[in-house]
Design an enzyme around this catalytic site. Structure first.
Site, PDB file in Angstrom:
ATOM      1  N   CYS A 104       1.981  55.681  40.514  1.00  0.00           N
ATOM      2  CA  CYS A 104       3.232  55.300  41.198  1.00  0.00           C
ATOM      3  C   CYS A 104       4.417  55.150  40.243  1.00  0.00           C
ATOM      4  CB  CYS A 104       3.029  54.016  41.995  1.00  0.00           C
ATOM      5  SG  CYS A 104       1.860  54.210  43.350  1.00  0.00           S
ATOM      6  N   LYS A 146       6.968  64.192  49.180  1.00  0.00           N
ATOM      7  CA  LYS A 146       8.084  63.539  48.496  1.00  0.00           C
ATOM      8  C   LYS A 146       9.156  64.554  48.119  1.00  0.00           C
ATOM      9  CE  LYS A 146       5.160  59.892  46.603  1.00  0.00           C
ATOM     10  NZ  LYS A 146       4.605  59.261  45.393  1.00  0.00           N
ATOM     11  N   LYS A 178       0.963  62.406  51.927  1.00  0.00           N
ATOM     12  CA  LYS A 178       2.394  62.140  51.786  1.00  0.00           C
ATOM     13  C   LYS A 178       3.147  63.353  51.245  1.00  0.00           C
ATOM     14  CE  LYS A 178       1.197  59.816  47.515  1.00  0.00           C
ATOM     15  NZ  LYS A 178       1.098  58.494  46.905  1.00  0.00           N
ATOM     16  N   ARG A 219       8.482  61.001  52.696  1.00  0.00           N
ATOM     17  CA  ARG A 219       8.849  59.649  52.252  1.00  0.00           C
ATOM     18  C   ARG A 219      10.355  59.586  51.993  1.00  0.00           C
ATOM     19  NH1 ARG A 219       4.231  57.106  50.196  1.00  0.00           N
ATOM     20  NH2 ARG A 219       2.433  57.700  51.460  1.00  0.00           N
ATOM     21  N   CYS A 234      -3.752  52.115  38.267  1.00  0.00           N
ATOM     22  CA  CYS A 234      -4.768  53.088  38.681  1.00  0.00           C
ATOM     23  C   CYS A 234      -4.186  54.478  38.490  1.00  0.00           C
ATOM     24  CB  CYS A 234      -5.206  52.838  40.133  1.00  0.00           C
ATOM     25  SG  CYS A 234      -4.176  53.625  41.363  1.00  0.00           S
ATOM     26  N   ARG A 274       7.911  48.274  53.137  1.00  0.00           N
ATOM     27  CA  ARG A 274       8.764  49.134  52.287  1.00  0.00           C
ATOM     28  C   ARG A 274       9.903  49.717  53.121  1.00  0.00           C
ATOM     29  NH1 ARG A 274       5.382  53.702  49.860  1.00  0.00           N
ATOM     30  NH2 ARG A 274       4.484  52.016  48.641  1.00  0.00           N
ATOM     31  N   CYS A 305      -1.865  45.240  45.214  1.00  0.00           N
ATOM     32  CA  CYS A 305      -2.279  46.612  45.537  1.00  0.00           C
ATOM     33  C   CYS A 305      -3.807  46.713  45.632  1.00  0.00           C
ATOM     34  CB  CYS A 305      -1.748  47.588  44.491  1.00  0.00           C
ATOM     35  SG  CYS A 305      -2.327  49.258  44.818  1.00  0.00           S
ATOM     36  N   CYS A 310       3.946  49.719  37.663  1.00  0.00           N
ATOM     37  CA  CYS A 310       3.725  49.606  39.109  1.00  0.00           C
ATOM     38  C   CYS A 310       3.286  48.174  39.436  1.00  0.00           C
ATOM     39  CB  CYS A 310       2.671  50.608  39.554  1.00  0.00           C
ATOM     40  SG  CYS A 310       1.003  50.081  39.122  1.00  0.00           S
TER      41      CYS A 310
HETATM   42 FE1  SF4 Z   1      -1.384  50.558  43.215  1.00  0.00          FE
HETATM   43 FE2  SF4 Z   1      -2.241  52.508  41.673  1.00  0.00          FE
HETATM   44 FE3  SF4 Z   1       0.173  52.696  42.782  1.00  0.00          FE
HETATM   45 FE4  SF4 Z   1      -0.246  50.966  40.856  1.00  0.00          FE
HETATM   46  S1  SF4 Z   1      -0.381  53.206  40.677  1.00  0.00           S
HETATM   47  S2  SF4 Z   1       0.800  50.539  42.774  1.00  0.00           S
HETATM   48  S3  SF4 Z   1      -2.326  50.331  41.190  1.00  0.00           S
HETATM   49  S4  SF4 Z   1      -1.764  52.682  43.854  1.00  0.00           S
END
Ligand code: SF4
Length: 564
Positions: free
Chosen positions: A481, A213, A211, A143, A477, A74, A438, A432
């Site tokens: 993100c 932000k 982290k 970040r 998940c 990244r 991931c 995401c």
């Molecule tokens: Fe991975 Fe969860 Fe972030 Fe999606 S929201 S990229 S599944 S850590």
């Protein structure tokens, strides 16, 4: 004297021990890099790699055949800004070492996916040769600093982008390990005092508990989702004159299923400060996280929990003491919407910019829509500045009037229209990456979102709402993100093929949505949405958005049936 929360006797997490034993953050990364027999790094180095902007992953589609190690790299572009030559370098590296795609992140970075170990150093070295860094793109540090990228809204945009760059530099970790490993290609002497006894002047020996932000926003456009950040600065201006910033602290999206100690939270407005106090105040808030964040439980380690538990008044007093300044009461501000300006727009300096929709941020060539080839071609030919947006789109900036046709033609040859011919709901969507890269993903996200959106679009058309804009976001998940907890409809992966449904975010991204259904199979999602949209159609008041109707009508009903 600044107080700290964690007593020496507290049982801290494994990560805290790792950071303390390798405070320069090098671990044994260089040694593993130099060994061609090894295709991946140790578990300890997995943690250190994050600070270098690298996630060690494996292709989860192929796990049954044994782990196939790949890496995600990244970048860090404060405000999402990069030059045309930097874009070309990223495009080259993605083709040579990655999976031939560039992925725009929700924090205005690029992610390179699918790199194998033998290409890892070349990728990071190649980026640095193009003056692109990856240090601190992940890890328990500041970040990427986000800032509004859209040059049509205010002439203050350029000034704020410069502030974001300066703040990013000021909050960068000072370790030399990154440079030695990736640029000089040197192995680190772990017993060297410069590694063993290193103490970062800002972060200390063990960095942050998690982290951190930071973002800027210029009202009325909340294109940054400012309230979802640990630290935020809302521009307060009189016309085009910057007066200062409202300071925000304590936002964050991530949570864990079934863990009531964790929750998404919007940042609090702490106070107003003059522009010259920006860096001091930022360091004060970061210091609060460093000193009061929970180092015994990484799931509960974000600054938002400190704010939730200790309150705004405590935070204000702590910032004032640490920064040696008196914050004024917050100044009035109003956000009206999130998202990007797409298509051609005139900038405040008279030039033009082009906003192009990038579905889920993935720049690729697929099915006759050769976005990667088209962008590379026009960026090389016309040399615009490039800006990546928090909604995962791309802006080509400072285009002269006479260049517009050439850019539109070059993209059109690759099947890409500058008219962004997609429905408003698709244009407002995000997902995401989730599977297969991931490691935390519980369910699909990016790979199924386009089809799910097609079905939502069909449903909206069937109900006579084809032009309805609904902000839909999905994550694999609960880490959030793609910031699903401020969407009008948020889907959060619960288990393979099943999703939580959240409803009720607003257009300006200033309201959290609420859990509507705990676990819905992918194939049942449309059947869940249909009756809601039918009711919305019947009950909405003129101009009311779907998210606002959910908050007005559904939440009241849910509260009525909820147990006391
Ligand atoms: Fe991975 Fe969860 Fe972030 Fe999606 S929201 S990229 S599944 S850590």
């Amino acid at each position: 004297m600044i107080a700290t929360a964690v007593s020496p006797a507290s049982k801290v997490t494994r990560n805290e021990g790792l950071k303390s034993s390798h405070p320069a953050l090098g671990g044994t990364i260089a040694q593993t890099l130099a060994n061609p027999e090894l295709d991946h790094f140790t578990e300890d180095d997995y943690e250190f790699l994050k600070f270098h902007g690298v996630y060690q992953q494996d292709d989860r589609d192929k796990r049954k055949a044994g782990r196939q190690w790949i890496f995600m790299v990244r970048t860090k572009f404060p405000g999402g800004v990069l030059g045309a030559k930097q874009y070309a370098a990223c495009d080259d590296l993605a083709s040579r070492y990655g999976n031939n795609t560039l992925r725009i992140t929700t924090r205005q970075d690029f992610q390179f996916h699918g790199i194998i170990k033998s290409g890892l150093r070349q990728t990071i070295k190649g980026l640095n040769d193009a003056l692109v860094t990856t240090i601190a793109a992940c890890g328990d540090v500041e970040r990427n600093v986000m800032a509004p990228p859209t040059p049509a809204t205010s002439s203050l945009v350029d000034h704020v982008l410069e502030q974001a760059r300066e703040l990013s530099d000021a909050l960068n970790p000072a370790t030399r390990a990154y440079h030695k490993i990736w640029i000089e290609g040197q192995e680190l002497n772990l017993n060297d005092d410069t590694n063993k006894d290193f103490v970062d002047p800002l972060y200390g020996r063990v960095y942050l508990p998690r982290k951190f932000k930071t973002a800027f926003a210029i009202p009325p456009l909340n294109d940054i989702d400012i309230f979802t950040n640990d630290l935020g600065f809302i521009v307060i201006a009189e016309g085009e004159k910057l007066l200062g910033y409202n300071l925000l602290a304590g936002g964050g999206m991530g949570m864990s299923h079934g863990n009531a100690q964790t929750f998404p939270r919007l940042a609090d407005v702490i106070g107003f400060l003059a522009p010259e106090h920006l860096e001091t105040a930022a360091k004060a808030v970061l210091g609060i996280h460093r000193d009061f964040g929970d180092r015994t439980n990484r799931k509960h380690a974000r600054l938002k929990y400190v704010l939730a538990e200790r309150g705004v008044d405590w935070c204000r007093a702590e910032v004032e003491e640490r920064a040696g300044l008196k914050l004024e009461p917050p100044r009035p501000f109003k956000f009206t919407r999130q998202g990007d300006l797409l298509g051609w727009h005139r900038q405040t300096n008279g030039n033009y910019f082009l906003g192009l929709f990038v579905e889920n941020g993935r720049i690729k060539d697929a099915n006759g829509y050769r976005l990667k080839t088209g962008l590379r071609k026009v960026i090389e030919q016309f040399q615009p500045e490039v800006r990546l947006t928090p909604s995962q789109n791309i802006l080509l900036v400072n285009v002269r009037a006479e260049q517009r046709d050439g850019i539109a033609g070059g993209l059109s040859e690759q099947g890409v229209s500058v008219g962004n011919p997609f429905t408003p709901t698709r244009l407002a969507s995000m997902a995401c990456p989730a599977l297969p890269t991931c490691g935390l993903s519980l369910a699909e996200s990016e790979r199924i979102m386009p089809d799910l959106l097609t079905r939502i679009e069909q449903l909206l058309a069937e109900l006579g709402l084809p032009d309805q804009e609904i902000v839909v976001r999905m994550t694999g998940c609960p880490n959030g993100c793609a910031r699903p907890y401020v969407a009008e409809i948020g889907f959060v992966g619960k288990s393979p093929g099943k999703y939580q449904i959240y409803l009720g975010g607003n257009e300006a991204s200033t309201r959290l949505n609420r859990l509507y259904k705990e676990s819905v199979k992918m194939e049942d999602i449309i059947n869940e949405l249909r009756p809601l949209l039918i009711r919305y159609l019947r009950e909405r008041i003129p101009g009311e958005r779907f998210g606002d109707w959910c908050a007005r009508a559904l939440w009241k009903e849910q509260a009525a049936v909820a147990p006391n």
